[in-house]
Design an enzyme around this catalytic site. Structure first.
Site, PDB file in Angstrom:
ATOM      1  N   GLY A 230       0.815  -1.196   0.000  1.00 21.00           N
ATOM      2  CA  GLY A 230       0.000   0.000   0.000  1.00 21.00           C
ATOM      3  C   GLY A 230       0.854   1.253   0.000  1.00 21.00           C
ATOM      4  N   SER A 231       0.362   2.290   0.636  1.00 20.02           N
ATOM      5  CA  SER A 231       1.017   3.595   0.580  1.00 20.02           C
ATOM      6  C   SER A 231       2.250   3.645   1.473  1.00 20.02           C
ATOM      7  CB  SER A 231       0.040   4.687   1.022  1.00 20.02           C
ATOM      8  OG  SER A 231      -0.197   4.608   2.420  1.00 20.02           O
ATOM      9  N   ASN A 232       3.129   4.572   1.151  1.00 21.47           N
ATOM     10  CA  ASN A 232       4.331   4.753   1.963  1.00 21.47           C
ATOM     11  C   ASN A 232       4.002   5.223   3.370  1.00 21.47           C
ATOM     12  OD1 ASN A 232       5.403   4.915  -0.933  1.00 21.47           O
ATOM     13  ND2 ASN A 232       7.289   4.867   0.279  1.00 21.47           N
ATOM     14  N   GLY A 235       2.722   2.327   5.318  1.00 24.05           N
ATOM     15  CA  GLY A 235       3.816   1.376   5.476  1.00 24.05           C
ATOM     16  C   GLY A 235       4.780   1.772   6.575  1.00 24.05           C
ATOM     17  N   GLU A 252       5.608  -3.453   0.774  1.00 23.15           N
ATOM     18  CA  GLU A 252       5.728  -3.099  -0.629  1.00 23.15           C
ATOM     19  C   GLU A 252       4.901  -1.836  -0.832  1.00 23.15           C
ATOM     20  OE1 GLU A 252       7.793  -4.222  -2.640  1.00 23.15           O
ATOM     21  OE2 GLU A 252       8.410  -6.043  -1.602  1.00 23.15           O
ATOM     22  N   CYS A 286       1.612  -0.533  -9.096  1.00 23.59           N
ATOM     23  CA  CYS A 286       2.817   0.028  -8.481  1.00 23.59           C
ATOM     24  C   CYS A 286       4.005  -0.071  -9.426  1.00 23.59           C
ATOM     25  CB  CYS A 286       3.121  -0.672  -7.160  1.00 23.59           C
ATOM     26  SG  CYS A 286       3.363  -2.444  -7.281  1.00 23.59           S
TER      27      CYS A 286
END
Length: 487
Positions: A230-232, A235, A252, A286
């Protein structure tokens, strides 16, 4: 008119009563007037139930012989294969993936299940020579324990399965939290696992808002590893939570993937694959190609070919057989892409597209024109930040070294491709590029289901998913030495 599915959690082999008061609507992004399902908001109490079920099931599942685990996983693969068309239509309807790609994703899911079914009967350790005579020394790769799986909406079958399948194959149990906008597909996939014969509590499904139940799941003391795509921002929150408890985590996250086109490249091949990598599924991967870094002397010729190949990709509702581009996932995504397109047009030159799609067939969905922006400064937001839509930035490079420097200039390092006929240039690029997945004369999207998947820098927590690398995350190594009595 299609019926609206009322979804619920699956815990310890039972579907809980769908009696929660707060729901979110799961819409068809090709036609947002169509509500596919209502998804419960979830609460931390549901997480407690699911983790307890996974803990109770772990003791038996972790000791289940590999051949038995493999047999159940093969059954799941067979059921999924039998329902290929139903799942393809569901994925197309729920997340807007063009139905041809959706069917290919189902096929990939079947391959992943079968691959890890076989991994369940492969060696799980090695014999190591001991310093003492007549001693036996070896390692065992044992399951980590209950694992939380947090998966995104854009690959609602493949990504969950490349996490869940190895977790189960190596003897872990799972609490799975899918994205809200992929909850119906997750429910149907859970039904496949239940029908295949997995024991109660081996796989548990919890639905709801990540902001409400996500922290409760990743921070639960009964969870021994977290795997997330998902999103940074999310994460990094998961990484901090996991690090505080000293448990494994696998992240990831984003990408700003470049395709490098050198002057000697086959420009038509490069343009076709860049167009496909950037625009299919409306760029919602992604690994989608979001930058093309092209030798300055061939940029104009490349752009002409690129425009032709982009126009050959039909934009249509995802369930139509001809669809290649499809809708964005939600109205917020349209707003985001539009914002970056407007910024990019000020920083550089709008080559094509740049607006939400108009027309009768698009007005009820979340469609945005395939967009190409050229000659933006490298520090412009549209050149540095992940857009996650059908927007490609084309940059000119005067030398190979400049092209490599531009490719390495973002915080991400997920996927990259190079188009060239020159072997020396390719070999130099392979060494110099800072990405986890590197291709020559191919697009940036995807990777074979038996090959390690993951990135460098801000794209990944540096572990790898899929293939032979999966065992490293989902197991712990135990070193054993047995010595003769009386020695």
């Amino acid at each position: 008119m299609m019926s609206v599915h009322m979804l619920s959690h699956y815990i310890a082999g039972e579907w809980l009563a769908a009696n929660e008061g707060e729901w979110t609507a799961d819409l068809n992004p090709s036609d947002a007037t169509q509500v596919l399902a209502r998804v419960p908001s979830g609460d931390p109490g549901v997480i407690d139930q699911a983790v307890e079920a996974a803990q109770q099931a772990f003791a038996k599942w972790s000791l289940t012989p590999g051949p038995e685990r493999a047999e159940i996983m093969h059954r799941a693969a067979n059921i999924l294969a039998q329902r290929r068309q139903d799942f393809a239509m569901l994925v197309a309807s729920e997340v807007g993936k063009p139905i041809g790609e959706a069917a290919q994703e189902v096929d990939r899911g079947v391959v992943i299940l079968r691959y890890f079914a076989e991994e369940a009967v492969h060696p799980m350790g090695m014999v190591i020579p001991a310093q003492r005579a007549e001693s036996l020394q070896f390692t065992l790769s044992q399951p980590a324990g209950p694992v939380s799986v947090i998966s995104p909406w854009n690959f609602p079958i493949a990504i969950p399965l490349w996490k869940i399948a190895p977790a189960l194959a190596y003897g872990n149990t799972v609490v799975w939290k899918p994205a809200e906008t992929a909850s119906l597909t997750a429910t149907r996939l859970t039904e496949v696992f239940a029908e295949a014969g997995f024991a109660r509590g081996v796989l548990n499904l919890v639905l709801g808002k990540g902001s409400i139940i996500g922290p409760a799941l990743t921070g639960h003391p009964g969870i021994r590893a977290v795997t997330f795509t998902g999103s940074n921002a999310t994460g990094m929150e998961i990484a901090e939570s996991a690090a505080r408890r000293n448990i494994k985590y696998q992240l990831e996250m984003g990408g700003k993937n470049a395709a490098l086109v050198f002057a000697d490249a086959d420009l038509d091949q490069a343009a076709q694959l860049v167009a496909s990598g950037a625009m299919r599924y409306a760029g919602q991967k992604c690994t989608a190609t979001s930058r093309a870094i092209v030798a300055a002397e061939v940029t104009d010729a490349f752009l002409d070919r690129l425009a032709s190949h982009i126009r050959a990709l039909p934009m249509a509702p995802a369930t139509e057989p001809k669809s290649a581009v499809g809708p964005l996932i939600a109205s917020e995504a349209v707003e985001k892409v539009n914002r970056y397109a407007e910024m990019g047009s000020k920083d550089g030159k709008m080559f094509m597209g740049g607006h939400p799609s108009t027309g009768e067939v698009f007005k009820r969905g979340f469609f945005f024109e395939p967009t190409v922006i050229v000659d933006v400064p490298n520090d412009a937001p549209v050149a540095q930040e992940e857009v996650f839509g059908p927007l490609l930035v084309v940059q000119r490079a005067r030398t190979i070294d400049e092209a490599l420097a531009l490719a390495n200039s973002t915080k991400y390092g997920l996927s990259v491709s190079l188009f060239t006929r020159e072997i020396n240039a390719a070999l130099h690029y392979i060494q110099a590029i800072e990405c986890g997945m590197v291709r020559v004369n191919g697009d940036t999207t995807g990777v074979d289901p038996h090959a390690p998947f993951g990135g460098m820098r801000a794209s990944s927590s540096h572990s790898r998913e899929q293939g032979p690398a999966a065992i490293e995350f989902f197991t712990e190594i135990k070193t054993v030495q047995i010595n003769p009595v009386g020695s």
